[in-house]
Design a protein around this motif. Structure first.
Motif, PDB file in Angstrom:
ATOM      1  N   ARG A  16       0.830  -1.200   0.000  1.00 41.80           N
ATOM      2  CA  ARG A  16       0.000   0.000   0.000  1.00 41.80           C
ATOM      3  C   ARG A  16       0.866   1.252   0.000  1.00 41.80           C
ATOM      4  O   ARG A  16       1.929   1.289   0.611  1.00 41.80           O
ATOM      5  CB  ARG A  16      -0.892   0.016   1.246  1.00 41.80           C
ATOM      6  N   ALA A  17       0.361   2.271  -0.687  1.00 40.76           N
ATOM      7  CA  ALA A  17       1.029   3.573  -0.653  1.00 40.76           C
ATOM      8  C   ALA A  17       0.800   4.215   0.706  1.00 40.76           C
ATOM      9  O   ALA A  17      -0.275   4.059   1.301  1.00 40.76           O
ATOM     10  CB  ALA A  17       0.472   4.469  -1.764  1.00 40.76           C
ATOM     11  N   GLY A  72       4.546  17.422   3.901  1.00 38.96           N
ATOM     12  CA  GLY A  72       3.398  17.709   4.757  1.00 38.96           C
ATOM     13  C   GLY A  72       2.843  16.493   5.458  1.00 38.96           C
ATOM     14  O   GLY A  72       1.826  16.589   6.150  1.00 38.96           O
ATOM     15  N   GLY A  73       3.514  15.354   5.293  1.00 42.30           N
ATOM     16  CA  GLY A  73       3.038  14.123   5.918  1.00 42.30           C
ATOM     17  C   GLY A  73       1.924  13.481   5.104  1.00 42.30           C
ATOM     18  O   GLY A  73       1.726  13.770   3.920  1.00 42.30           O
ATOM     19  N   PHE A  74       1.136  12.632   5.732  1.00 37.95           N
ATOM     20  CA  PHE A  74       0.047  11.936   5.036  1.00 37.95           C
ATOM     21  C   PHE A  74      -0.887  11.343   6.094  1.00 37.95           C
ATOM     22  O   PHE A  74      -0.598  11.353   7.288  1.00 37.95           O
ATOM     23  CB  PHE A  74       0.592  10.838   4.121  1.00 37.95           C
ATOM     24  N   ARG A  75      -2.008  10.809   5.626  1.00 34.85           N
ATOM     25  CA  ARG A  75      -2.976  10.145   6.506  1.00 34.85           C
ATOM     26  C   ARG A  75      -2.847   8.627   6.330  1.00 34.85           C
ATOM     27  O   ARG A  75      -2.611   8.126   5.224  1.00 34.85           O
ATOM     28  CB  ARG A  75      -4.403  10.581   6.182  1.00 34.85           C
ATOM     29  N   THR A  76      -3.010   7.903   7.421  1.00 32.04           N
ATOM     30  CA  THR A  76      -2.909   6.451   7.372  1.00 32.04           C
ATOM     31  C   THR A  76      -3.736   5.846   8.498  1.00 32.04           C
ATOM     32  O   THR A  76      -4.442   6.572   9.223  1.00 32.04           O
ATOM     33  CB  THR A  76      -1.433   6.016   7.473  1.00 32.04           C
ATOM     34  N   SER A  77      -3.661   4.542   8.653  1.00 34.84           N
ATOM     35  CA  SER A  77      -4.337   3.866   9.763  1.00 34.84           C
ATOM     36  C   SER A  77      -3.320   3.063  10.551  1.00 34.84           C
ATOM     37  O   SER A  77      -2.359   2.524   9.993  1.00 34.84           O
ATOM     38  CB  SER A  77      -5.454   2.940   9.256  1.00 34.84           C
ATOM     39  N   LEU A  78      -3.530   2.999  11.843  1.00 33.96           N
ATOM     40  CA  LEU A  78      -2.680   2.233  12.754  1.00 33.96           C
ATOM     41  C   LEU A  78      -3.562   1.228  13.469  1.00 33.96           C
ATOM     42  O   LEU A  78      -4.432   1.608  14.249  1.00 33.96           O
ATOM     43  CB  LEU A  78      -1.991   3.162  13.752  1.00 33.96           C
ATOM     44  N   TRP A  79      -3.356  -0.041  13.182  1.00 34.24           N
ATOM     45  CA  TRP A  79      -4.158  -1.113  13.784  1.00 34.24           C
ATOM     46  C   TRP A  79      -3.468  -1.580  15.068  1.00 34.24           C
ATOM     47  O   TRP A  79      -2.255  -1.785  15.096  1.00 34.24           O
ATOM     48  CB  TRP A  79      -4.280  -2.284  12.818  1.00 34.24           C
ATOM     49  N   TYR A  80      -4.278  -1.770  16.107  1.00 34.68           N
ATOM     50  CA  TYR A  80      -3.721  -2.243  17.375  1.00 34.68           C
ATOM     51  C   TYR A  80      -4.568  -3.380  17.928  1.00 34.68           C
ATOM     52  O   TYR A  80      -5.746  -3.537  17.598  1.00 34.68           O
ATOM     53  CB  TYR A  80      -3.617  -1.101  18.388  1.00 34.68           C
ATOM     54  N   GLY A 106       3.774  15.047  11.249  1.00 34.02           N
ATOM     55  CA  GLY A 106       2.810  15.321  10.190  1.00 34.02           C
ATOM     56  C   GLY A 106       2.034  14.126   9.683  1.00 34.02           C
ATOM     57  O   GLY A 106       1.299  14.234   8.696  1.00 34.02           O
ATOM     58  N   ILE A 107       2.152  12.972  10.330  1.00 35.66           N
ATOM     59  CA  ILE A 107       1.422  11.774   9.909  1.00 35.66           C
ATOM     60  C   ILE A 107       0.193  11.614  10.799  1.00 35.66           C
ATOM     61  O   ILE A 107       0.306  11.458  12.017  1.00 35.66           O
ATOM     62  CB  ILE A 107       2.310  10.520  10.001  1.00 35.66           C
ATOM     63  N   ALA A 108      -0.983  11.680  10.190  1.00 40.01           N
ATOM     64  CA  ALA A 108      -2.243  11.533  10.917  1.00 40.01           C
ATOM     65  C   ALA A 108      -2.675  10.076  10.843  1.00 40.01           C
ATOM     66  O   ALA A 108      -3.053   9.581   9.774  1.00 40.01           O
ATOM     67  CB  ALA A 108      -3.312  12.440  10.328  1.00 40.01           C
ATOM     68  N   ALA A 109      -2.615   9.376  11.976  1.00 44.39           N
ATOM     69  CA  ALA A 109      -2.922   7.942  12.009  1.00 44.39           C
ATOM     70  C   ALA A 109      -4.252   7.703  12.707  1.00 44.39           C
ATOM     71  O   ALA A 109      -4.408   8.037  13.883  1.00 44.39           O
ATOM     72  CB  ALA A 109      -1.806   7.177  12.711  1.00 44.39           C
ATOM     73  N   GLU A 110      -5.195   7.119  12.001  1.00 49.14           N
ATOM     74  CA  GLU A 110      -6.467   6.716  12.593  1.00 49.14           C
ATOM     75  C   GLU A 110      -6.277   5.363  13.279  1.00 49.14           C
ATOM     76  O   GLU A 110      -5.725   4.426  12.689  1.00 49.14           O
ATOM     77  CB  GLU A 110      -7.543   6.599  11.520  1.00 49.14           C
TER      78      GLU A 110
END
Length: 550
Positions: free
Chosen positions: A316-317, A385-393, A419-423
């Motif tokens: 994944r990008a 500027g970073g990027f948006r992603t998801s963080l699974w826990y 700058g990385i926004a992790a959901e």
């Protein structure tokens, strides 16, 4: 800029633990367990609180440690591990020597061993199990339940099924003798067979109901399954005719083992202090410290048999770009995370392998926490500027991750600083395993537990290209590196320890430099017990339960 370390709940003081005692019985009632003293006539019960239920009890169709812990009690393999990692005989009478330049092994089996359903263990039973696992057209090459791994362990360890399998033939050469013929020498062959996933199952039980075997397992182990209330508890009864002999201490022996699922760590501690549990795992360091200071409890500490990591999905990008993966590695404050959530007995991991593995390369140092460098790497990757992603826990405590949510919250804050926004994303354990195995994640928290010291299996399991399958993938970063695959293939047929050490060190160095996974910690998980139990070992598989007394 600094941030506050957070947890899902506060650490308990000794006073707090005592205050929980009254609540423990109530919580335990909802978990469906009785007190540790109630068992069959003359025997005691050992009631073990853990964070999650098993997924499947069909040995070759599970990949999670909670299933493994039960399977280890119900089944025996041909070989087993000693506490120091040495190989010992189990259903075999001896560890066999290689024949034909490492292409054949003959196992002599114990006589007068029976499965829990009365079926005798013989050479044909062993052949049946291995053919079931190896042959894709075998009539019983199925089962495992709704979240079956579809024999993923076998395919991973032996190169595939049918003609792709390293094992070319398994045959009975006597009533209690089995010969394995390999296509080529395979260095890890004997250590591999000591794993609980190679537990030998009753052919009678599989033939009677292969699709239901995952929840009604029948082996030869020290305990037999009595009942399984899914999502709640598993009850095991002592196998009086077990072949093994272990020295038990004074007192009443344990005849019943109950493994009960209590997802919340504080609730597990409350149930232990309240008198309803005999032992608990998955406790945070602060609670372990408080229990050490509380009369009536002991805390057993494991060796560094657990390893935790973050897998970055390279399919994944933007995680195809190693600069992005390196930026994330430098953005996360692992020393503070490990100190706070794993305790003083844990260690920030450098090499991407278990801390107790024979060939772990301790010269590999962790990626240093450096937010400035992380920002520069992101800019170099074209993402200033970073990027948006998801963080699974992981939503429930694991031996290698006692507080997944707490760790995820801190990592989320670390990433936000660059700058990385992790959901944050989570699921119950079985669904989490299933979805990460399909590569549905961006960054996922995971880990593992080992009872041996073999290095080939975990390196191949986590980093080989062939392990990155569309479903049930064990390579959760989906890392593809031809050099790693070639090195592992060479190590597989090498028996010289120093050659193996060099090959495995190079694999670890490549993984460290390419960062498909970010190692978190070498973990020494604590288990808290009520005082009075004797004979409990410090192995995560709880392989001394048959010797327990109270």
């Amino acid at each position: 800029m600094t941030h506050e370390l957070t947890r899902t709940g506060p650490g308990l003081s000794r006073r707090g633990l005592l205050q929980l005692a009254g609540a423990g019985a109530v919580l335990l009632g909802s978990a469906g367990c009785g007190t540790p003293e109630r068992a069959g006539a003359g025997g005691a019960a050992f009631v073990y609180g853990r964070g999650a239920d098993a997924v499947s009890l069909d040995p070759m169709n599970q990949t999670d440690s909670e299933s493994y812990a039960v399977i280890h009690q119900v089944f025996d393999s041909l070989l087993r591990y000693a506490p120091d990692g040495a190989l010992l005989p189990a259903l075999a009478t001896a560890v066999p020597a290689p024949e034909d330049n490492g292409r054949q092994y003959t196992f002599e089996l114990r006589e007068d061993v029976r499965f829990h359903d009365g079926t005798p263990l013989d050479a044909e039973a062993v052949v049946f199990n291995f053919r079931r696992w190896r042959e894709s057209d075998h009539p019983y090459h199925r089962g495992g339940g709704p979240q079956s791994s579809k024999f993923a362990y076998y395919a991973n360890l032996f190169g595939g099924f049918d003609e792709e399998s390293v094992i070319s033939r398994v045959e009975a050469v006597g009533p209690h003798a089995v010969r394995f013929t390999l296509r080529e020498p395979y260095g890890p062959f004997l250590p591999t067979l000591a794993g609980a996933q190679f537990g030998i199952a009753s052919p009678t039980a599989i033939r009677q109901d292969v699709e239901g075997f995952w929840e009604r397992p029948v082996g030869t182990g020290p305990f037999a399954l009595a009942s399984w209330e899914h999502g709640n508890k598993i009850t095991l009864r002592r196998n009086e005719s077990w072949w093994g002999t272990r020295q038990a201490g004074p007192g009443r022996r344990v005849d019943t083992v109950v493994l009960t699922s209590i997802p919340d760590s504080t609730a597990r501690v409350a149930a232990l202090v309240g008198g309803g549990l005999s032992a608990v795992n998955g406790i945070v360091p602060q609670d372990a410290d408080a229990l050490r200071e509380t009369a009536g409890f002991t805390v057993a500490q494991h060796p560094q048999e657990c390893f935790s990591y973050f897998a970055m999905n390279t399919r994944r990008a933007p995680f195809q770009n190693p600069l992005v993966r390196k930026a994330i590695a430098h953005a996360i404050d692992l020393p503070r995370i490990v100190e706070h959530f794993f305790g003083a007995r844990a260690e920030v991991a450098g090499a991407p392998l278990y801390g107790i593995s024979t060939f772990v390369d301790r010269s590999i140092r962790p990626h240093p926490y450096d937010p400035g460098l992380a920002r520069r790497l992101l800019a170099e990757a074209g993402m200033p500027g970073g990027f948006r992603t998801s963080l699974w826990y992981m939503s429930t405590a694991r031996p290698y991750m006692p507080d997944g949510k707490g760790v995820a919250q801190v990592v989320q804050a670390n990433l936000a600083e660059v700058g990385i926004a992790a959901e944050l994303v989570t699921y119950e354990l079985a669904t989490y395993v299933e979805r990460t195995g399909k590569g549905m994640h961006d960054i996922a928290m995971f880990g593992g537990t080992t009872i041996g010291v073999d290095s080939y299996f975990p390196l191949n399991y986590w980093y080989a290209g062939a392990s990155a399958t569309p479903e049930n993938s064990s390579n959760l970063s989906f890392f593809q590196n031809p050099q790693v695959d070639a090195l592992l293939a060479e190590a597989r047929v090498t028996t010289d320890p120093e050659e193996q050490r060099a090959l495995y060190a190079t694999v670890q160095r490549i993984v460290h430099d390419e960062v498909p996974v970010l190692p978190i910690a070498y973990v020494s998980p604590p288990i808290a017990l009520r005082s009075g139990f004797a004979g409990f070992g410090t192995n995560i598989a709880m392989d001394d339960l048959d010797a327990l007394t109270v």
